[in-house]
Design a protein around this motif. Structure first.
Motif, short mmCIF file in Angstrom:
data_model
loop_
_atom_site.label_atom_id
_atom_site.label_comp_id
_atom_site.label_asym_id
_atom_site.label_seq_id
_atom_site.Cartn_x
_atom_site.Cartn_y
_atom_site.Cartn_z
N THR A 72 0.86 -1.18 0.00
CA THR A 72 0.00 0.00 0.00
C THR A 72 0.89 1.23 0.00
O THR A 72 2.00 1.20 0.53
CB THR A 72 -0.91 0.03 1.24
N GLU A 124 -5.50 7.65 4.73
CA GLU A 124 -6.41 7.48 3.59
C GLU A 124 -6.42 6.06 3.06
O GLU A 124 -7.23 5.72 2.18
CB GLU A 124 -6.01 8.45 2.47
N PRO A 128 -7.36 2.23 3.31
CA PRO A 128 -8.32 1.44 4.08
C PRO A 128 -7.64 0.50 5.06
O PRO A 128 -6.69 -0.22 4.71
CB PRO A 128 -9.08 0.66 3.00
N ALA A 129 -8.11 0.50 6.29
CA ALA A 129 -7.51 -0.35 7.32
C ALA A 129 -7.59 -1.83 6.94
O ALA A 129 -6.66 -2.60 7.23
CB ALA A 129 -8.21 -0.11 8.66
N GLU A 130 -8.67 -2.21 6.26
CA GLU A 130 -8.83 -3.61 5.88
C GLU A 130 -7.76 -4.02 4.87
O GLU A 130 -7.27 -5.16 4.89
CB GLU A 130 -10.23 -3.85 5.28
N ARG A 131 -7.41 -3.09 3.98
CA ARG A 131 -6.38 -3.39 2.99
C ARG A 131 -5.03 -3.60 3.66
O ARG A 131 -4.27 -4.51 3.30
CB ARG A 131 -6.30 -2.23 1.99
N GLU A 132 -4.72 -2.78 4.65
CA GLU A 132 -3.44 -2.92 5.34
C GLU A 132 -3.43 -4.18 6.22
O GLU A 132 -2.38 -4.82 6.37
CB GLU A 132 -3.14 -1.67 6.15
#
Length: 277
Positions: A92, A98, A100-104
């Motif tokens: 990421t 900015e 998304p927490a789910e992506r990280e």
């Protein structure tokens, strides 16, 4: 005796090239990623070209039980793993708040948790058999403090330190461990994100050259390798302290990503390969 290599992120890029070069060396293969169709096509190509056994396991490595599922599939097919290539990964980029927490979360599951889980799953068997190897694909970013790549770079620092610790721990026990820390690699990785600014101006390597360098380093039990002379300099010439100053210098180098990034760097969570700088 035929040895078996398991390669994650094998549907494209660096993972695909690892599969090809390992098949050319005579290894049987287990290919792991989410993109089953692409892996099946590759498996057919490798079986025909090299006469090796190739099995395909579709698995999202962001899932909490991914490592145990992969290990279960390998056991169910009557195979053991002699060489584990933890290649799958993604990144990421952009302003932390900015992204998304789910992506990280998925990024850390793939880049760190599944990598450790698969190593736990297969290394005990290697030690018991008196031989084996683990290749962990990190990044030159793992050597640096990288604003706008905060989670990605930190995950690759983990990969580097984890790999070198095991390389030291397993010496004299028959198991090699190698951390591969490439700079930017010429794959679809940067096409997916829509900008090459994430390469931070570094020269692109090719998957073929990068994998050849990695396998040579593994043969020599090097512990880690930074493919490419320019990348080696970038990894080692920047001072490590004072840390706050280095973090501020890093921001000057990487801030171009802030202007161009949509907040995502990389492709599918289990198949993109760790191809960013």
């Amino acid at each position: 005796m035929t040895t078996t290599a398991l390669v994650t992120g094998a549907s494209s890029g660096i993972g695909l090239e690892f599969a090809r070069q390992l098949a050319a060396r005579g290894h049987a293969l287990v290919l792991v990623a989410r993109s089953v169709g692409r892996m099946e096509s590759l498996a057919g190509e490798l079986r025909e070209a090299y006469g090796v056994r190739v099995e395909v396991v579709g698995q999202d490595l962001a899932a909490p039980d991914a490592a145990s599922r992969v290990a279960g599939e390998v056991a169910a097919r009557g195979m053991t793993v002699d060489l584990l290539v933890n290649n799958a990964g993604f990144g990421t980029a952009g302003r932390f708040e900015e992204i998304p927490a789910e992506r990280e979360r998925d990024e850390l599951m793939v880049n760190v948790v599944s990598l450790v889980g698969l190593t736990h799953a297969f290394v005990p068997g290697m030690i018991a058999r008196g031989g084996g190897a683990v290749v962990n694909v990190g990044s030159v970013a793992g050597f640096h403090i990288s604003p706008y790549f905060a989670t990605y770079a930190a995950s690759k620092t983990f990969v580097l330190n984890f790999s070198l610790a095991l390389w030291s721990e397993f010496r004299g026990r028959g198991v090699k461990v190698l951390a591969v820390t490439p700079g930017p690699v010429e794959t679809a990785f940067f096409d997916v994100i829509g900008t090459r600014e994430a390469a931070i101006g570094a020269r692109m390597n090719t998957p073929e050259r990068m994998v050849r360098s990695a396998l040579r380093a593994l043969d020599r039990d090097r512990g880690y390798v930074v493919p490419g002379a320019g990348n080696f300099g970038m990894a080692h010439l920047m001072p490590r302290r004072p840390r706050k100053l280095i973090a501020l210098i890093g921001r000057m180098v990487t801030r171009r990503v802030e202007r161009t990034s949509s907040g995502l760097l990389g492709g599918g969570a289990a198949g993109a390969g760790a191809e960013a700088a």
